[in-house]
Design a protein around this motif. Sequence first.
Motif, PDB file in Angstrom:
ATOM      1  N   SER A 124     -45.418  -3.239   7.434  1.00 31.83           N
ATOM      2  CA  SER A 124     -45.107  -4.436   6.653  1.00 31.83           C
ATOM      3  C   SER A 124     -43.610  -4.645   6.469  1.00 31.83           C
ATOM      4  O   SER A 124     -43.156  -5.770   6.290  1.00 31.83           O
ATOM      5  CB  SER A 124     -45.795  -4.381   5.289  1.00 31.83           C
ATOM      6  OG  SER A 124     -45.073  -3.543   4.418  1.00 31.83           O
ATOM      7  N   THR A 218     -52.899  -5.639  -3.836  1.00 33.17           N
ATOM      8  CA  THR A 218     -53.732  -6.022  -2.696  1.00 33.17           C
ATOM      9  C   THR A 218     -54.632  -4.836  -2.368  1.00 33.17           C
ATOM     10  O   THR A 218     -54.329  -3.702  -2.741  1.00 33.17           O
ATOM     11  CB  THR A 218     -52.866  -6.321  -1.457  1.00 33.17           C
ATOM     12  OG1 THR A 218     -52.079  -5.175  -1.154  1.00 33.17           O
ATOM     13  CG2 THR A 218     -51.946  -7.498  -1.687  1.00 33.17           C
TER      14      THR A 218
ATOM     15  N   VAL B  93     -47.062 -19.146   1.696  1.00 32.65           N
ATOM     16  CA  VAL B  93     -47.151 -18.702   3.092  1.00 32.65           C
ATOM     17  C   VAL B  93     -45.773 -18.840   3.760  1.00 32.65           C
ATOM     18  O   VAL B  93     -45.156 -19.893   3.688  1.00 32.65           O
ATOM     19  CB  VAL B  93     -48.185 -19.521   3.900  1.00 32.65           C
ATOM     20  CG1 VAL B  93     -48.307 -18.952   5.318  1.00 32.65           C
ATOM     21  CG2 VAL B  93     -49.544 -19.545   3.217  1.00 32.65           C
ATOM     22  N   HIS B  96     -43.921 -14.791   9.720  1.00 30.77           N
ATOM     23  CA  HIS B  96     -43.438 -13.402   9.794  1.00 30.77           C
ATOM     24  C   HIS B  96     -42.351 -13.334  10.868  1.00 30.77           C
ATOM     25  O   HIS B  96     -42.507 -12.742  11.924  1.00 30.77           O
ATOM     26  CB  HIS B  96     -44.598 -12.456  10.110  1.00 30.77           C
ATOM     27  CG  HIS B  96     -44.285 -11.018   9.834  1.00 30.77           C
ATOM     28  ND1 HIS B  96     -44.082 -10.541   8.572  1.00 30.77           N
ATOM     29  CD2 HIS B  96     -44.118  -9.960  10.650  1.00 30.77           C
ATOM     30  CE1 HIS B  96     -43.810  -9.244   8.629  1.00 30.77           C
ATOM     31  NE2 HIS B  96     -43.820  -8.872   9.886  1.00 30.77           N
ATOM     32  N   ILE B 116     -49.012  -9.775   1.618  1.00 32.55           N
ATOM     33  CA  ILE B 116     -49.770  -9.349   2.798  1.00 32.55           C
ATOM     34  C   ILE B 116     -48.981  -9.829   4.014  1.00 32.55           C
ATOM     35  O   ILE B 116     -48.933 -11.020   4.296  1.00 32.55           O
ATOM     36  CB  ILE B 116     -51.204  -9.930   2.760  1.00 32.55           C
ATOM     37  CG1 ILE B 116     -51.902  -9.533   1.440  1.00 32.55           C
ATOM     38  CG2 ILE B 116     -52.001  -9.438   3.967  1.00 32.55           C
ATOM     39  CD1 ILE B 116     -53.253 -10.195   1.218  1.00 32.55           C
ATOM     40  N   SER B 117     -48.342  -8.888   4.702  1.00 29.00           N
ATOM     41  CA  SER B 117     -47.399  -9.229   5.768  1.00 29.00           C
ATOM     42  C   SER B 117     -48.067  -9.256   7.133  1.00 29.00           C
ATOM     43  O   SER B 117     -48.983  -8.480   7.381  1.00 29.00           O
ATOM     44  CB  SER B 117     -46.286  -8.183   5.841  1.00 29.00           C
ATOM     45  OG  SER B 117     -45.581  -8.115   4.650  1.00 29.00           O
ATOM     46  N   VAL B 119     -49.858 -11.339   9.079  1.00 30.62           N
ATOM     47  CA  VAL B 119     -51.279 -11.676   9.208  1.00 30.62           C
ATOM     48  C   VAL B 119     -51.520 -12.376  10.551  1.00 30.62           C
ATOM     49  O   VAL B 119     -50.767 -13.257  10.955  1.00 30.62           O
ATOM     50  CB  VAL B 119     -51.699 -12.599   8.038  1.00 30.62           C
ATOM     51  CG1 VAL B 119     -53.065 -13.217   8.279  1.00 30.62           C
ATOM     52  CG2 VAL B 119     -51.647 -11.819   6.731  1.00 30.62           C
ATOM     53  N   PHE B 131     -57.585 -11.410   4.864  1.00 35.53           N
ATOM     54  CA  PHE B 131     -56.505 -11.486   5.846  1.00 35.53           C
ATOM     55  C   PHE B 131     -56.550 -10.294   6.788  1.00 35.53           C
ATOM     56  O   PHE B 131     -56.639  -9.151   6.346  1.00 35.53           O
ATOM     57  CB  PHE B 131     -55.159 -11.555   5.115  1.00 35.53           C
ATOM     58  CG  PHE B 131     -55.087 -12.758   4.218  1.00 35.53           C
ATOM     59  CD1 PHE B 131     -54.652 -13.975   4.708  1.00 35.53           C
ATOM     60  CD2 PHE B 131     -55.537 -12.687   2.905  1.00 35.53           C
ATOM     61  CE1 PHE B 131     -54.639 -15.098   3.899  1.00 35.53           C
ATOM     62  CE2 PHE B 131     -55.520 -13.800   2.088  1.00 35.53           C
ATOM     63  CZ  PHE B 131     -55.077 -15.011   2.580  1.00 35.53           C
ATOM     64  N   ARG B 133     -54.708  -8.054   9.612  1.00 35.75           N
ATOM     65  CA  ARG B 133     -53.356  -7.728  10.075  1.00 35.75           C
ATOM     66  C   ARG B 133     -53.386  -6.429  10.878  1.00 35.75           C
ATOM     67  O   ARG B 133     -54.198  -5.536  10.613  1.00 35.75           O
ATOM     68  CB  ARG B 133     -52.391  -7.608   8.890  1.00 35.75           C
ATOM     69  CG  ARG B 133     -52.758  -6.536   7.886  1.00 35.75           C
ATOM     70  CD  ARG B 133     -51.803  -6.534   6.704  1.00 35.75           C
ATOM     71  NE  ARG B 133     -50.431  -6.316   7.113  1.00 35.75           N
ATOM     72  CZ  ARG B 133     -49.889  -5.120   7.317  1.00 35.75           C
ATOM     73  NH1 ARG B 133     -50.585  -4.017   7.139  1.00 35.75           N
ATOM     74  NH2 ARG B 133     -48.635  -5.005   7.686  1.00 35.75           N
ATOM     75  N   SER B 146     -56.202 -10.108  -1.699  1.00 38.08           N
ATOM     76  CA  SER B 146     -55.393 -10.032  -2.900  1.00 38.08           C
ATOM     77  C   SER B 146     -56.292  -9.666  -4.067  1.00 38.08           C
ATOM     78  O   SER B 146     -57.394 -10.185  -4.194  1.00 38.08           O
ATOM     79  CB  SER B 146     -54.736 -11.397  -3.125  1.00 38.08           C
ATOM     80  OG  SER B 146     -54.021 -11.393  -4.316  1.00 38.08           O
ATOM     81  N   VAL B 153     -48.620 -14.429   1.614  1.00 36.33           N
ATOM     82  CA  VAL B 153     -48.826 -13.879   2.955  1.00 36.33           C
ATOM     83  C   VAL B 153     -47.728 -14.348   3.907  1.00 36.33           C
ATOM     84  O   VAL B 153     -47.151 -15.413   3.730  1.00 36.33           O
ATOM     85  CB  VAL B 153     -50.207 -14.256   3.566  1.00 36.33           C
ATOM     86  CG1 VAL B 153     -51.341 -13.781   2.686  1.00 36.33           C
ATOM     87  CG2 VAL B 153     -50.329 -15.749   3.801  1.00 36.33           C
TER      88      VAL B 153
END
Lengths: 257, 327
Positions: A124, A218, B93, B96, B116-117, B119, B131, B133, B146, B153
Amino acid sequence: MNIYVLVKRTFDTEERITIKNGEIADDGAEFIINPYDEYAIEEAITVRDEHGGEVTVLTIGNEDAEKQLRTALAMGADKAVLINTEDDLDEMDEFSAAKIIGEYLKDKDPDLILAGNVAIDGGSGQIGPRVAELLNINYVTTITKLEIDGTDVKIVRDVEGDSEMIETSLPLLVTAQQGLNEPRYPSLPGIMKAKRKPLEELELDDLDLDEDDVEAKTETIEIFLPAAKAAGRVLEGEIADQVKELVDLLKNEAKVI
Amino acid sequence: MSKKVLVLGETREGALRNVSLEAVAAAKQISGGGEVVGVLLGDSVQSFASEMIQYGADRIVTVEHANLKQYTSDGYSQGFMAVYEQESPEAIVFGHTALGKDLSPKIASKLSSGLISDVTAIEGEDDDAVFIRPIYSGKAFEKVKSKEGLLFVTIRPNNISTLEKDESRTGDVSSVEADIKDLRTIIAEVVRKSTEGVDMSEAKVVVAGGRGVRSAEGFEPLQELANLLGGAIGASRGACDADYCDYSLQIGQTGKVITPDLYIGVGISGAIQHMAGMSNSKIIVAINKDPEAEIFKVADYGIVGDLFEVIPLMIEEVKKLKAKKVS
């Protein structure tokens, strides 16, 4: 200079990933220092050797992570800190990890904090910027060059292949990109010395943190492997004909050109 | 409960990035019939508003300031937070991208929220949204949701489809005044290395070279093929370590993880670290002398042959194809 390096223990890049009982199976797997964190450690040692001071490597994990911390000490770091969350936390996310690190660092007065730009497991890349924000210091991500003169800092930053020439100042957090340096291997004397270097182990209690303070925002509800790719077609015949066929397939069958 | 979703619109070289339109589509799905508000930050960004609306945003809020001409995390976070405070959204949103990766954790930290990275897909909508990922550079995937608070995200370019463009769509464009100041980072200069302007992570086609390419000059025909296909070039670690090309081109577990429509691996054997970076591409082509090369196991199409013979022929064939299209 008071230097901290944030490191993470990760699977070796050679490892294949398998899933057992809904989780990534780690029995028998080889673990390493996250490769991007190795660049951070190397840079920290170089900066210390040039400007004086002390390098502390910091990780969150269980006692297995001591091995990676000892490796960092063997490379040349001076001290290590393991924040052991095994008994307190079942689940953590980036919010939790950053909060724990931020809480530890808030009264340490760091001049420079280094981290990898991303960990190759979770991927991340959040922890560095999150920690900098919690400490209210500036940060620069994905750096490929670092020059410090007094409190002035010059940085080259990789931005999707372009390079930004950046000027900023200490205190600062930076995250390492590939190309920053060539991490050294621990020497034998280094490994011997590392055994006697201080390694402090802390728990959430020692940071005046409750489980509630760092509860994940999360949650992971499932882990799965990508669908296995069916074996493709290896073309045959004269090379020139194969190329003609390939371009035709890409255009008319796969429809990607 | 339907949601109000903020989407950061990102520009590059005078154009809105495609990933921002993909982010609008993601936001639409997350919103569950709520409102999608595009956010544009820069020194002059009004002109990008209508495109975001035509692709699905309901309205746009801009912050224009001389100190937003170049991205800095301090400047952009001040601009974005000014919009956030006015709008109080339930979700955010970003793409990325280099910018999204740099900025989103700072904003998430300011808001004490989850993030949340990276996705690549979204299942369900509104409160049920889950999501997907990649983890371990795509060797596995996780489904994340979440638990509480703001939903934030970032989406990986090239994975979520944009909505259909509707030129008749209109929406309100408003601006927020913000004092953008105390920037702690000065960008003295930007050196552009990505010669053709197509970023590898957003490219639809990537032509990647390995050790088999044998020299920096050997990459030139690959670049020509990539240009013809409107794509970008990439490389294996072996090629980067041998100094045939810059590390910024490296694909793999250390390096970039890419998911183009078409990946062409040239003289790449397919080490597991490299495959982690490209094996989720939609179509994989392998060109290698060695029929036993690992990369053939994941390739949709393979040619066993000398790349120095294959690539020039391929350039000719693609040129013919392009000529046909024009005529």
